[in-house]
Design a protein around this motif. Structure first.
Motif, PDB file in Angstrom:
ATOM      1  N   LEU A 164       0.830  -1.208   0.000  1.00 56.04           N
ATOM      2  CA  LEU A 164       0.000   0.000   0.000  1.00 56.04           C
ATOM      3  C   LEU A 164       0.872   1.269   0.000  1.00 56.04           C
ATOM      4  N   TYR A 165       1.976   1.223   0.743  1.00 54.52           N
ATOM      5  CA  TYR A 165       2.864   2.390   0.811  1.00 54.52           C
ATOM      6  C   TYR A 165       3.455   2.675  -0.578  1.00 54.52           C
ATOM      7  N   ALA A 166       3.859   1.599  -1.261  1.00 53.14           N
ATOM      8  CA  ALA A 166       4.430   1.757  -2.609  1.00 53.14           C
ATOM      9  C   ALA A 166       3.390   2.362  -3.553  1.00 53.14           C
ATOM     10  N   LEU A 167       2.151   1.937  -3.395  1.00 48.08           N
ATOM     11  CA  LEU A 167       1.071   2.462  -4.246  1.00 48.08           C
ATOM     12  C   LEU A 167       0.799   3.933  -3.905  1.00 48.08           C
ATOM     13  N   ARG A 168       0.772   4.245  -2.614  1.00 43.70           N
ATOM     14  CA  ARG A 168       0.508   5.633  -2.187  1.00 43.70           C
ATOM     15  C   ARG A 168       1.579   6.566  -2.726  1.00 43.70           C
ATOM     16  N   ASP A 169       2.810   6.053  -2.750  1.00 47.43           N
ATOM     17  CA  ASP A 169       3.948   6.845  -3.200  1.00 47.43           C
ATOM     18  C   ASP A 169       3.758   7.366  -4.626  1.00 47.43           C
ATOM     19  N   PRO A 178      -4.341   9.354   8.636  1.00 49.63           N
ATOM     20  CA  PRO A 178      -4.708   7.983   9.029  1.00 49.63           C
ATOM     21  C   PRO A 178      -3.849   6.928   8.317  1.00 49.63           C
ATOM     22  N   LEU A 179      -3.442   7.207   7.077  1.00 49.48           N
ATOM     23  CA  LEU A 179      -2.638   6.217   6.351  1.00 49.48           C
ATOM     24  C   LEU A 179      -1.197   6.177   6.864  1.00 49.48           C
ATOM     25  N   ILE A 180      -0.620   7.339   7.170  1.00 51.73           N
ATOM     26  CA  ILE A 180       0.757   7.340   7.704  1.00 51.73           C
ATOM     27  C   ILE A 180       0.765   6.703   9.095  1.00 51.73           C
ATOM     28  N   ALA A 181      -0.187   7.134   9.929  1.00 49.50           N
ATOM     29  CA  ALA A 181      -0.200   6.653  11.317  1.00 49.50           C
ATOM     30  C   ALA A 181      -0.381   5.136  11.371  1.00 49.50           C
ATOM     31  N   SER A 182      -1.301   4.600  10.571  1.00 47.70           N
ATOM     32  CA  SER A 182      -1.514   3.143  10.618  1.00 47.70           C
ATOM     33  C   SER A 182      -0.320   2.411  10.022  1.00 47.70           C
ATOM     34  N   SER A 183       0.331   3.016   9.028  1.00 46.25           N
ATOM     35  CA  SER A 183       1.499   2.392   8.404  1.00 46.25           C
ATOM     36  C   SER A 183       2.628   2.256   9.425  1.00 46.25           C
ATOM     37  N   ILE A 184       2.942   3.345  10.110  1.00 44.90           N
ATOM     38  CA  ILE A 184       4.048   3.309  11.083  1.00 44.90           C
ATOM     39  C   ILE A 184       3.702   2.398  12.262  1.00 44.90           C
ATOM     40  N   MET A 185       2.505   2.560  12.810  1.00 37.76           N
ATOM     41  CA  MET A 185       2.144   1.781  14.002  1.00 37.76           C
ATOM     42  C   MET A 185       2.055   0.290  13.694  1.00 37.76           C
ATOM     43  N   SER A 186       1.598  -0.067  12.493  1.00 40.68           N
ATOM     44  CA  SER A 186       1.495  -1.502  12.180  1.00 40.68           C
ATOM     45  C   SER A 186       2.877  -2.150  12.210  1.00 40.68           C
ATOM     46  N   LYS A 187       3.896  -1.422  11.722  1.00 44.34           N
ATOM     47  CA  LYS A 187       5.247  -2.002  11.696  1.00 44.34           C
ATOM     48  C   LYS A 187       5.800  -2.182  13.109  1.00 44.34           C
ATOM     49  N   LYS A 188       5.554  -1.215  13.970  1.00 46.34           N
ATOM     50  CA  LYS A 188       6.059  -1.312  15.356  1.00 46.34           C
ATOM     51  C   LYS A 188       5.375  -2.465  16.094  1.00 46.34           C
ATOM     52  N   ALA A 206      12.522  17.098   8.009  1.00 50.72           N
ATOM     53  CA  ALA A 206      11.561  16.097   8.478  1.00 50.72           C
ATOM     54  C   ALA A 206      10.499  15.798   7.428  1.00 50.72           C
ATOM     55  N   PHE A 207       9.843  14.676   7.645  1.00 51.55           N
ATOM     56  CA  PHE A 207       8.738  14.264   6.802  1.00 51.55           C
ATOM     57  C   PHE A 207       7.570  15.247   6.978  1.00 51.55           C
ATOM     58  N   MET A 208       7.330  15.647   8.224  1.00 50.78           N
ATOM     59  CA  MET A 208       6.276  16.619   8.536  1.00 50.78           C
ATOM     60  C   MET A 208       6.940  17.999   8.653  1.00 50.78           C
TER      61      MET A 208
HETATM   62  N1  URA Z   1       6.629   6.293   6.926  1.00 52.05           N
HETATM   63  C1  URA Z   1       5.956   5.129   6.949  1.00 52.05           C
HETATM   64  O1  URA Z   1       6.443   4.117   7.447  1.00 52.05           O
HETATM   65  N2  URA Z   1       4.718   5.105   6.409  1.00 52.05           N
HETATM   66  C2  URA Z   1       4.139   6.184   5.856  1.00 52.05           C
HETATM   67  O2  URA Z   1       3.029   6.083   5.402  1.00 52.05           O
HETATM   68  C3  URA Z   1       4.863   7.377   5.828  1.00 52.05           C
HETATM   69  C4  URA Z   1       6.116   7.409   6.376  1.00 52.05           C
END
Ligand code: URA
Length: 431
Positions: A164-169, A178-188, A206-208
């Motif tokens: 999904l991240y590759a597609l969003r890119d 919501p997409l960034i937050a769920s992406s980062i939290m899912s990995k942790k 920074a990213f933000m």
């Molecule tokens: N870093 C991530 O791991 N996911 C994002 O969606 C953005 C930045």
């Protein structure tokens, strides 16, 4: 269930149920749902947002899309730290032995870097002999006996997020809270964390880029973590200029050693103490943040934190004597000063561009296949708010090539000297 109905529901501002999110994520991961439908839903989420339940469900469904690391054989509360990334961010190298010295288990899965400098593993590999190729059994034993170990990324963690991240890119949908937050939290969460401390950076490197966006992201991640049973805390920290002085792999290890000895740069030390205090509280080893900070200061002052770093390096094949003698780290052939062209106060140091200057020397990777030069990088001699005399060094370049005019030019283009400037605040918000 039909994907088109899910897209239309979100497009019109509806709330997706857990089953609908599951249908989307499972179908997209296994290839049943095509990219065009997934990108259409990502765009609908971008415009319509997700509520707290949807965010928590999306996170957990992505966690469940692949392997999950089981750290249950490790005693104690496993607290992980995540940074949204910056330039010269040596924090993990200092934080890991520091909190381990207080008996908080640090079971870290780390990666290699892409961009300005290496990742945590690249930096640690600047220590002769150090390696992360250890079995899971050895990893568990080391953390139980020594409270600290680092292993390379393995397994198939959060494949849904990868896809999904590759597609969003490539579809203009990265920048959705919501997409960034769920992406980062899912990995942790998939990596096994019981509790999570987040360092959300804000500023040029920074990213933000703004405080408002950084705070929205931090609050979203804290909420997700707490809603799915992982105690989570966050800070917003400055990344308008690089953190600390060192940018480059061996140079950052040297700076980590100095910081563990209590002689590190002021900003890096403050960031480490702030994040470390949160980790100690979440790890159940202190009553409150003040108590935690006192305990951290104690293990710096009595040398236990530095000894823990030596022990950690040696446990994984590294030469622990680098903590006594940093000249054992890889050394660059040339050191070249970048003198100030005028006197005044440093008013701007553009973090990401300074990071790119270090990458030009070979300290970071432009593509995954690049090899990095562990010895090279930059040592900042001045930071924003410091006075400087004409001819005084702004930066020392550590290079393995003699001609560094391109790097010098990049540095000059991205450091401003004015009549007056204040030091930027490092910690913007604690959440
Ligand atoms: N870093 C991530 O791991 N996911 C994002 O969606 C953005 C930045």
């Amino acid at each position: 269930m039909r994907m088109v109905d899910i897209i239309a529901k979100k497009r019109d501002g509806g709330e997706l149920s857990k089953e609908e999110i599951e249908f989307f994520i499972t179908g997209y991961t296994n290839g049943d749902i095509p990219d065009y439908q997934a990108s259409s839903l990502a765009m609908a989420i971008y415009f319509q947002d997700m509520n707290d339940d949807e965010r928590a469900n999306l996170t957990m469904v992505m966690v469940e899309s692949g392997d999950q690391i089981d750290l249950s054989a490790i005693d104690g509360i496993k607290v992980d730290k995540h940074s949204t990334g910056g330039v010269g961010d040596t924090t993990t190298l200092v934080l890991a032995p520091l909190v381990a010295a207080l008996d908080i288990p640090v079971a870290k899965m780390s990666g290699r870097g892409l961009g300005h400098t290496g990742g945590t593993i690249d930096k640690l590999e600047a220590v002769d002999g150090f390696h992360v190729e250890i079995s899971e059994e050895e990893f568990t034993r080391l953390v139980n006996e020594h409270k600290i170990a680092v292993i390379g990324q393995s397994g198939n963690l959060t494949p849904a997020d990868k896809k999904l991240y590759a597609l969003r890119d490539v579809t203009g949908t990265v920048n959705s809270i919501p997409l960034i937050a769920s992406s980062i939290m899912s990995k942790k969460i998939a990596a096994g964390a019981d509790a999570i401390v987040l360092d959300v950076k804000t500023g040029a490197g920074a990213f933000m880029k703004t405080d408002e966006d950084a705070e929205r992201l931090a609050r979203a991640m804290v909420k997700i973590g707490n809603n799915v049973g992982r105690r989570t805390m966050a800070i917003i920290s400055d990344m308008s200029q690089p953190l600390g002085f060192a940018i480059g792999n061996a140079l950052e290890v040297q700076e980590a050693i100095e910081t563990l000895r209590g002689e590190g740069p002021e900003d890096l030390t403050e960031l480490v103490m702030t994040l470390g205090s949160q980790m100690v509280v979440l790890g159940g080893k202190a009553e409150d943040l003040d108590d935690a900070r006192r305990k951290l200061q104690e293990v710096i002052d009595n040398g236990a934190a530095l000894e823990k770093f030596r022990e950690f390096l040696e446990n994984q094949g590294g030469d622990g004597s680098v903590v006594d003698d940093v000249t054992k780290l890889p050394q660059a052939a040339y050191t070249i000063e970048v003198p100030a062209k005028s006197s005044g106060v440093v008013s701007r140091m553009v973090a990401d561009e300074i990071g790119i200057a270090s990458m030009l020397l070979g300290a970071g990777r432009a593509t995954k296949e690049d090899t990095i030069d562990l010895a090279v990088g930059l040592m900042l001699r001045k930071k924003v708010g410091d006075t400087v005399e004409e001819g005084e060094s702004l930066v020392t370049i550590y290079a393995n090539r003699e001609d560094v005019e391109d790097v010098k030019q990049k540095i000059y283009d991205n450091i401003e000297i004015s009549a007056q400037a204040d030091k930027p605040a490092l910690i913007h918000t604690i959440i």
